[in-house]
Design an enzyme around this catalytic site. Structure first.
Site, PDB file in Angstrom:
ATOM      1  N   SER A  31      -1.455   1.704  -6.498  1.00  0.00           N
ATOM      2  CA  SER A  31      -2.270   1.431  -5.308  1.00  0.00           C
ATOM      3  C   SER A  31      -2.152   2.459  -4.193  1.00  0.00           C
ATOM      4  O   SER A  31      -3.127   2.718  -3.487  1.00  0.00           O
ATOM      5  CB  SER A  31      -1.944   0.044  -4.751  1.00  0.00           C
ATOM      6  OG  SER A  31      -0.568  -0.066  -4.453  1.00  0.00           O
ATOM      7  N   ASP A 233       2.734  -5.015   5.192  1.00  0.00           N
ATOM      8  CA  ASP A 233       3.221  -5.534   3.903  1.00  0.00           C
ATOM      9  C   ASP A 233       4.462  -4.792   3.406  1.00  0.00           C
ATOM     10  O   ASP A 233       5.046  -5.161   2.390  1.00  0.00           O
ATOM     11  CB  ASP A 233       2.104  -5.486   2.845  1.00  0.00           C
ATOM     12  CG  ASP A 233       1.604  -4.067   2.554  1.00  0.00           C
ATOM     13  OD1 ASP A 233       2.225  -3.082   3.016  1.00  0.00           O
ATOM     14  OD2 ASP A 233       0.575  -3.941   1.851  1.00  0.00           O
ATOM     15  N   HIS A 236       2.437  -0.617   1.333  1.00  0.00           N
ATOM     16  CA  HIS A 236       1.361   0.377   1.306  1.00  0.00           C
ATOM     17  C   HIS A 236       1.381   1.281   2.530  1.00  0.00           C
ATOM     18  O   HIS A 236       1.641   0.824   3.640  1.00  0.00           O
ATOM     19  CB  HIS A 236       0.004  -0.335   1.210  1.00  0.00           C
ATOM     20  CG  HIS A 236      -0.160  -1.082  -0.075  1.00  0.00           C
ATOM     21  ND1 HIS A 236      -0.254  -2.455  -0.139  1.00  0.00           N
ATOM     22  CD2 HIS A 236      -0.218  -0.638  -1.355  1.00  0.00           C
ATOM     23  CE1 HIS A 236      -0.375  -2.827  -1.411  1.00  0.00           C
ATOM     24  NE2 HIS A 236      -0.353  -1.738  -2.164  1.00  0.00           N
TER      25      HIS A 236
END
Length: 268
Positions: A31, A233, A236
């Site tokens: 990601s 989070d 990321h």
């Protein structure tokens, strides 16, 4: 497949392209390569991208991307919108990287081949697995423009930090991936620029980082994302961190793997 979040992405006509890309870069991993910069979750689940494109990530006529349908089109954020389709994509490092490198190419065009998919462990990138085979297929397709693949940019490993076994196996798995992709593309000295992860899903982040920083193969280098700002989070990279990472990747490519076209070979 819910593509609603991507309806604002214009589709380019092939006829609009200035020229075929001569310098091709594969973007792969999970990601943080696909890009979550500027993606925010609603309280009830689904996320959205804020649409903010930093100046360093703006489109340029000579930066192209290979779409999911294997067509070259003008590259724009989010680069992975039709590749990493299970999640909402935002800003990654690819455009910031491309804008720096483009300045050194003397007007030749650059092509990006997005292949990253969020939440994927390295064993899912083994030869024979769908993700790996798709990356090889897309990479081979990109060569039909008669350009050259100049490097593979790889940012993955967060999904391998949850178990001691996966973290222990990471170095061998990554070395095998490098060997396989070079063999399958017929590019035995393909430059690989990997990112040492800045975060992880589990407790073995340092072990995976150690593996990444410890790979000692020809034409493999590592840039370290540790310390770059993370979103709330704690997994990321923020949009601005992705810009910084793109510049770090560009610097690694230009200093280690790029010879300016004006340089004549040294003799004697």
């Amino acid at each position: 497949m819910d593509m609603e979040t991507n309806t604002n992405i214009p589709v380019a006509e092939q006829g609009q392209l200035p020229q075929a890309p001569k310098h091709i870069f594969i973007l792969s991993g999970q990601s943080n390569m696909a890009g979550r910069g500027g993606v925010f979750k609603h309280p009830h689940g689904h996320g959205h991208w804020d649409g903010v494109v930093p100046p360093e990530c703006q489109s340029h006529p000579c930066i192209l991307r290979l779409s999911a349908t294997l067509n070259w089109e003008p590259a724009r954020e989010p680069l992975h919108y039709d590749i990493d389709t299970r999640k909402v994509c935002g800003v990654g490092p690819g455009m910031a990287f491309a804008n720096v490198v483009r300045d050194h190419l003397g007007g030749e065009c650059l092509g990006l081949v997005p292949c990253a998919v969020g939440g994927t462990a390295i064993k899912e990138w083994d030869r024979g697995q769908q993700l790996y085979e798709n990356m090889v297929k897309r990479s081979k397709e990109s060569l039909k423009s008669e350009g050259e693949i100049k490097a593979l940019l790889w940012y993955q490993g967060e999904s391998d930090t949850s178990s001691h076994h996966d973290a222990e196996a990471y170095k061998g798995n990554m070395e095998r991936l490098i060997h396989n992709v070079r063999e399958d593309l017929g590019l035995p000295s393909l430059p690989i620029i990997q990112v040492a992860i800045a975060s992880g899903d589990g407790r073995y982040t340092e072990k995976v980082r150690e593996a990444q920083l410890g790979i000692d193969l020809p034409n493999v280098t590592c840039v370290d994302a540790k310390g770059l700002p993370l979103k709330q989070d704690n997994l990321h990279l923020t949009t601005q961190a992705q810009v910084t990472l793109g510049h770090m990747l560009a610097d690694a490519f230009l200093t280690k793997f790029y010879a300016p076209p004006s340089q004549s070979p040294k003799t004697g």
